[in-house]
Design an enzyme around this catalytic site. Structure first.
Site, PDB file in Angstrom:
ATOM      1  N   GLY A  55      57.304 -21.717  23.981  1.00 15.43           N
ATOM      2  CA  GLY A  55      57.522 -21.280  25.355  1.00 15.43           C
ATOM      3  C   GLY A  55      56.447 -20.332  25.854  1.00 15.43           C
ATOM      4  O   GLY A  55      55.564 -19.913  25.113  1.00 15.43           O
ATOM      5  N   ARG A 106      53.743 -15.143  27.234  1.00 12.95           N
ATOM      6  CA  ARG A 106      53.080 -14.129  28.064  1.00 12.95           C
ATOM      7  C   ARG A 106      52.571 -14.707  29.370  1.00 12.95           C
ATOM      8  O   ARG A 106      51.783 -14.081  30.072  1.00 12.95           O
ATOM      9  CB  ARG A 106      51.942 -13.502  27.302  1.00 12.95           C
ATOM     10  CG  ARG A 106      50.928 -14.496  26.801  1.00 12.95           C
ATOM     11  CD  ARG A 106      49.744 -13.767  26.341  1.00 12.95           C
ATOM     12  NE  ARG A 106      48.885 -14.609  25.522  1.00 12.95           N
ATOM     13  CZ  ARG A 106      47.738 -14.208  25.044  1.00 12.95           C
ATOM     14  NH1 ARG A 106      47.325 -13.005  25.318  1.00 12.95           N
ATOM     15  NH2 ARG A 106      47.004 -15.002  24.315  1.00 12.95           N
ATOM     16  N   ASP A 144      53.784  -8.685  22.654  1.00 10.65           N
ATOM     17  CA  ASP A 144      53.923  -7.812  23.832  1.00 10.65           C
ATOM     18  C   ASP A 144      53.821  -8.515  25.177  1.00 10.65           C
ATOM     19  O   ASP A 144      54.033  -7.903  26.224  1.00 10.65           O
ATOM     20  CB  ASP A 144      52.884  -6.686  23.760  1.00 10.65           C
ATOM     21  CG  ASP A 144      51.459  -7.224  23.687  1.00 10.65           C
ATOM     22  OD1 ASP A 144      51.269  -8.450  23.846  1.00 10.65           O
ATOM     23  OD2 ASP A 144      50.535  -6.416  23.463  1.00 10.65           O
ATOM     24  N   GLY A 145      53.451  -9.804  25.178  1.00 12.39           N
ATOM     25  CA  GLY A 145      53.358 -10.508  26.454  1.00 12.39           C
ATOM     26  C   GLY A 145      52.121 -10.164  27.267  1.00 12.39           C
ATOM     27  O   GLY A 145      51.973 -10.601  28.401  1.00 12.39           O
ATOM     28  N   ARG A 154      46.329 -18.228  36.693  1.00 12.34           N
ATOM     29  CA  ARG A 154      45.917 -19.617  36.489  1.00 12.34           C
ATOM     30  C   ARG A 154      46.589 -20.485  37.543  1.00 12.34           C
ATOM     31  O   ARG A 154      47.679 -20.171  38.019  1.00 12.34           O
ATOM     32  CB  ARG A 154      46.357 -20.121  35.122  1.00 12.34           C
ATOM     33  CG  ARG A 154      46.106 -19.192  33.988  1.00 12.34           C
ATOM     34  CD  ARG A 154      46.166 -19.937  32.684  1.00 12.34           C
ATOM     35  NE  ARG A 154      47.512 -20.186  32.197  1.00 12.34           N
ATOM     36  CZ  ARG A 154      47.762 -20.550  30.940  1.00 12.34           C
ATOM     37  NH1 ARG A 154      46.763 -20.720  30.099  1.00 12.34           N
ATOM     38  NH2 ARG A 154      48.990 -20.756  30.536  1.00 12.34           N
ATOM     39  N   ARG A 178      53.384 -29.530  29.281  1.00 11.80           N
ATOM     40  CA  ARG A 178      52.583 -29.813  28.086  1.00 11.80           C
ATOM     41  C   ARG A 178      53.278 -30.875  27.244  1.00 11.80           C
ATOM     42  O   ARG A 178      54.474 -31.124  27.439  1.00 11.80           O
ATOM     43  CB  ARG A 178      52.482 -28.535  27.228  1.00 11.80           C
ATOM     44  CG  ARG A 178      51.872 -27.375  27.952  1.00 11.80           C
ATOM     45  CD  ARG A 178      52.722 -26.106  27.782  1.00 11.80           C
ATOM     46  NE  ARG A 178      52.256 -25.046  28.684  1.00 11.80           N
ATOM     47  CZ  ARG A 178      51.263 -24.222  28.416  1.00 11.80           C
ATOM     48  NH1 ARG A 178      50.695 -24.272  27.250  1.00 11.80           N
ATOM     49  NH2 ARG A 178      50.854 -23.336  29.292  1.00 11.80           N
ATOM     50  N   ASP A 220      51.262 -27.746  22.102  1.00 10.45           N
ATOM     51  CA  ASP A 220      51.696 -26.901  23.227  1.00 10.45           C
ATOM     52  C   ASP A 220      50.511 -26.561  24.122  1.00 10.45           C
ATOM     53  O   ASP A 220      50.701 -26.000  25.202  1.00 10.45           O
ATOM     54  CB  ASP A 220      52.368 -25.614  22.723  1.00 10.45           C
ATOM     55  CG  ASP A 220      51.488 -24.839  21.752  1.00 10.45           C
ATOM     56  OD1 ASP A 220      51.074 -25.428  20.739  1.00 10.45           O
ATOM     57  OD2 ASP A 220      51.204 -23.660  22.014  1.00 10.45           O
ATOM     58  N   ASP A 264      44.852 -23.594  28.410  1.00 10.17           N
ATOM     59  CA  ASP A 264      44.953 -22.525  27.412  1.00 10.17           C
ATOM     60  C   ASP A 264      43.627 -22.227  26.724  1.00 10.17           C
ATOM     61  O   ASP A 264      43.374 -22.628  25.595  1.00 10.17           O
ATOM     62  CB  ASP A 264      46.031 -22.858  26.358  1.00 10.17           C
ATOM     63  CG  ASP A 264      47.330 -22.128  26.683  1.00 10.17           C
ATOM     64  OD1 ASP A 264      47.381 -21.492  27.759  1.00 10.17           O
ATOM     65  OD2 ASP A 264      48.257 -22.183  25.887  1.00 10.17           O
TER      66      ASP A 264
HETATM   67  P1  AMP Z   1      48.442 -19.819  22.228  1.00 13.57           P
HETATM   68  O1  AMP Z   1      47.837 -19.912  20.865  1.00 13.57           O
HETATM   69  O2  AMP Z   1      47.768 -18.831  23.145  1.00 13.57           O
HETATM   70  O3  AMP Z   1      48.640 -21.154  22.865  1.00 13.57           O
HETATM   71  O4  AMP Z   1      49.885 -19.182  22.006  1.00 13.57           O
HETATM   72  C1  AMP Z   1      50.887 -19.784  21.230  1.00 13.57           C
HETATM   73  C2  AMP Z   1      52.217 -19.200  21.594  1.00 13.57           C
HETATM   74  O5  AMP Z   1      52.222 -17.789  21.338  1.00 13.57           O
HETATM   75  C3  AMP Z   1      52.607 -19.377  23.052  1.00 13.57           C
HETATM   76  O6  AMP Z   1      53.986 -19.628  23.094  1.00 13.57           O
HETATM   77  C4  AMP Z   1      52.244 -18.042  23.641  1.00 13.57           C
HETATM   78  O7  AMP Z   1      53.000 -17.788  24.793  1.00 13.57           O
HETATM   79  C5  AMP Z   1      52.570 -17.070  22.504  1.00 13.57           C
HETATM   80  N1  AMP Z   1      51.791 -15.832  22.588  1.00 13.57           N
HETATM   81  C6  AMP Z   1      50.476 -15.664  22.312  1.00 13.57           C
HETATM   82  N2  AMP Z   1      50.113 -14.381  22.498  1.00 13.57           N
HETATM   83  C7  AMP Z   1      51.214 -13.701  22.902  1.00 13.57           C
HETATM   84  C8  AMP Z   1      51.481 -12.343  23.254  1.00 13.57           C
HETATM   85  N3  AMP Z   1      50.549 -11.395  23.246  1.00 13.57           N
HETATM   86  N4  AMP Z   1      52.736 -12.036  23.630  1.00 13.57           N
HETATM   87  C9  AMP Z   1      53.699 -12.963  23.653  1.00 13.57           C
HETATM   88  N5  AMP Z   1      53.516 -14.247  23.323  1.00 13.57           N
HETATM   89  C10 AMP Z   1      52.284 -14.628  22.951  1.00 13.57           C
HETATM   90 MG    MG Z   2      49.355 -21.976  24.355  1.00 13.55          MG
END
Ligand code: AMP
Ligand code: MG
Length: 522
Positions: A104, A107, A139-140, A197, A204, A274, A284
């Site tokens: 999901g 962030r 932390d989002g 964005r 996805r 994803d 992404d």
């Molecule tokens: P990504 O590798 O950026 O596609 O992230 C994979 C998953 O980790 C996704 O569900 C992102 O929303 C979550 N995610 C990555 N970084 C953070 C963050 N700093 N805080 C919360 N969720 C994160």
């Molecule tokens: Mg992602």
């Protein structure tokens, strides 16, 4: 009323798909719902650092809008425009080959689906807007370096003609974010920032994999029907035939996307399912990179340095594997597997055709014959062996007008003089074959030059260029972002005075963090 206040929103995803009955940021498994309503968490001092004038114009924002305090507040997550109804999307994904369950938007928070004056639908989404039910303990937030890279590359890809999500704005949060950049026990406080964005859809592959993994066929079907209605309105027909056409189109778009990445030397770095858009957009931007010296084994992602699953040369195969995961998820919508197999075959055929078109265009040929595929492969082997800059080689080859008899006029493209001399005989032989091939091609020299210039970018977002802009921005100087964005607006044009941006990677950047290696920490 400002133009910004007048922007119309029509949030179809919220209206037409089931949502999570609970609101707020409590971490949870969300079943039977495509999204959760959650508001951005305000930041201390939102400040606009950069924006895309093309995207602002598309949304009908005036220069005054963009310069207003309100703009920084909205796109920093501190205020909403009328009609915005923020949510986080629910999806799963295969990460590095393994099913990871619910992921999901951890962030990212979508603000709404804007409908502009032309009737186009553009979903606006903040990345780094604070915790959501999907933050999984993180932390989002997002740091300036990663947000700046996403902002710049989104727009650079658009100008290169590569399908991509777009970026409207980069807003500094005025808050520090703590990250352990190389996961080695050295956490540091870094400046935080948010990107807005923009895309017609952020659905996805993982959006469909999650309900399928839970056996929730009602939600799976609802999401497929919604995606077709909203994002593929040109598809007609019904039932299985419609689903088959839809999947085939996803496969076709993904094939074109991958051929475009390979043509310009882009390495995504984290091709998890994803991070695969059903619209075939690049989505992404994390530890992505651009190939400097041609190397199919190269990946910018240190997290993937061991196995190199997502290395440059493997991307087309990974995309096929990802599509086969999507096919598996969509299987409950079909009586048999034949239509899904046909879609996957469509990927293979479309990619092969698009790759041949790239070969013809990159070499300046009217069409790609079978023997030209070999010609290209032989060249790629030489480029790899002799450590040659991919962008500079193809650009330089075009500028030579097919006259080069040695690598002398292409010297700029070589990283290592010894390796150049060592490979010289091989290159001389290849250039001889190339000249013979050109003699048998109908294009006139000016036609050939135009074709090669249009396929071989002069300016790409080399990792070290992005890092220079980051270093300056972290010192409070955003000038580097604007300069780069300006250069990258016309990546195929010769831009006198901007030669610096077209040079090969300097030696100092070969092993520097952010230039040759990046982690998922962002
Ligand atoms: P990504 O590798 O950026 O596609 O992230 C994979 C998953 O980790 C996704 O569900 C992102 O929303 C979550 N995610 C990555 N970084 C953070 C963050 N700093 N805080 C919360 N969720 C994160
Ligand atoms: Mg992602």
């Amino acid at each position: 009323m400002s133009c910004m206040q007048a922007l119309r929103f029509d949030n179809r995803l919220l209206r037409e798909l089931p949502g999570d009955p609970e609101q707020g940021t409590r971490l949870r498994q969300v079943e039977g719902a495509a999204y959760s309503r959650v508001a951005p968490t305000p930041v201390a001092a939102p400040q606009l650092l950069a924006y895309s004038r093309e995207m602002a114009a598309t949304l009908g924002f005036s220069a005054e809008d963009v310069a207003s305090e309100e703009f920084a507040r909205v796109f920093g997550g501190n205020a909403l425009l009328p009609g915005m109804q923020p949510w986080a999307a629910n999806y799963g994904g295969h990460q590095f080959g393994h099913w990871a369950g619910q992921l999901g938007d951890g962030r990212a928070i979508s603000l709404g689906e804007a409908v502009n004056a032309a009737g186009e639908r553009w979903e606006l989404q903040l990345k780094g807007a604070g915790p959501t039910p999907y933050s999984r303990g993180a932390d989002g937030r997002a740091v300036l370096r990663s947000s700046l890279r996403e902002f710049l590359c989104s727009e650079a890809m658009h100008h290169l003609g590569v399908p991509t999500t777009r970026a409207l704005s980069l807003v500094g949060s005025g808050e520090a974010v703590v990250r352990d950049m190389f996961y080695d026990g050295h956490p540091q406080a870094e400046p935080g920032a948010l990107v807005c964005r923009v895309a017609p859809s952020f659905l996805r592959f993982g959006s469909f994999e999650l309900p399928a993994s839970r056996g929730d066929h009602a939600l799976l079907r609802a999401m497929a029907d919604f995606a077709i209605r909203r994002d593929f309105p040109h598809l007609q027909g019904q039932g299985e035939a419609l689903y088959a056409d839809w999947f085939a189109e996803i496969c076709e778009r993904t094939a074109r996307l991958l051929a475009a990445w390979m043509r310009v030397g882009f390495v995504h770095g984290v091709m998890n399912t994803d991070n695969m858009s059903i619209l075939g957009l690049t989505i992404d931007y994390g530890p992505y990179g651009w190939v400097d010296d041609y190397d199919p084994m190269w990946t910018p992602n240190t997290t993937d340095a061991q196995r190199r699953r997502y290395r440059y040369g493997q991307q087309p195969d990974v995309a096929w594997w990802n599509l086969s995961r999507l096919a598996g998820a969509l299987a409950p919508l079909f009586g048999g597997v034949e239509p899904l197999q046909a879609g996957l075959d469509r990927y293979v055929e479309t990619y092969a055709a698009a790759d041949r078109e790239s070969t013809a265009a990159k070499l300046g040929l009217a069409v790609c014959r079978d023997e030209d595929v070999t010609l290209m492969h032989d060249l790629q082997a030489l480029l790899q062996q002799a450590e040659v800059d991919m962008s500079l080689w193809f650009r330089g080859l075009g500028e030579c007008g097919g006259e080069a008899t040695s690598t002398e006029p292409l010297r700029e493209a070589f990283y290592d003089e010894d390796k150049r001399q060592h490979a010289e005989a091989g290159f001389v032989d290849w250039l001889t074959r190339y000249r013979a091939r050109l003699a048998d091609d109908p294009l006139s020299p000016p036609q050939r030059l135009a074709r090669m210039r249009a396929a071989n970018p002069c300016y790409v977002l080399r990792n070290y260029l992005a890092q220079e802009a980051i270093d300056r921005a972290e010192q409070g100087d955003t000038g580097g972002i604007d300069e780069l964005l300006e250069v990258l607006r016309h990546p195929y044009d010769v831009q006198p005075g901007r030669e610096r941006y077209a040079q090969r990677r300097p030696e100092w950047a070969r092993h520097k963090a952010g230039c040759s290696m990046l982690s998922c920490s962002s």
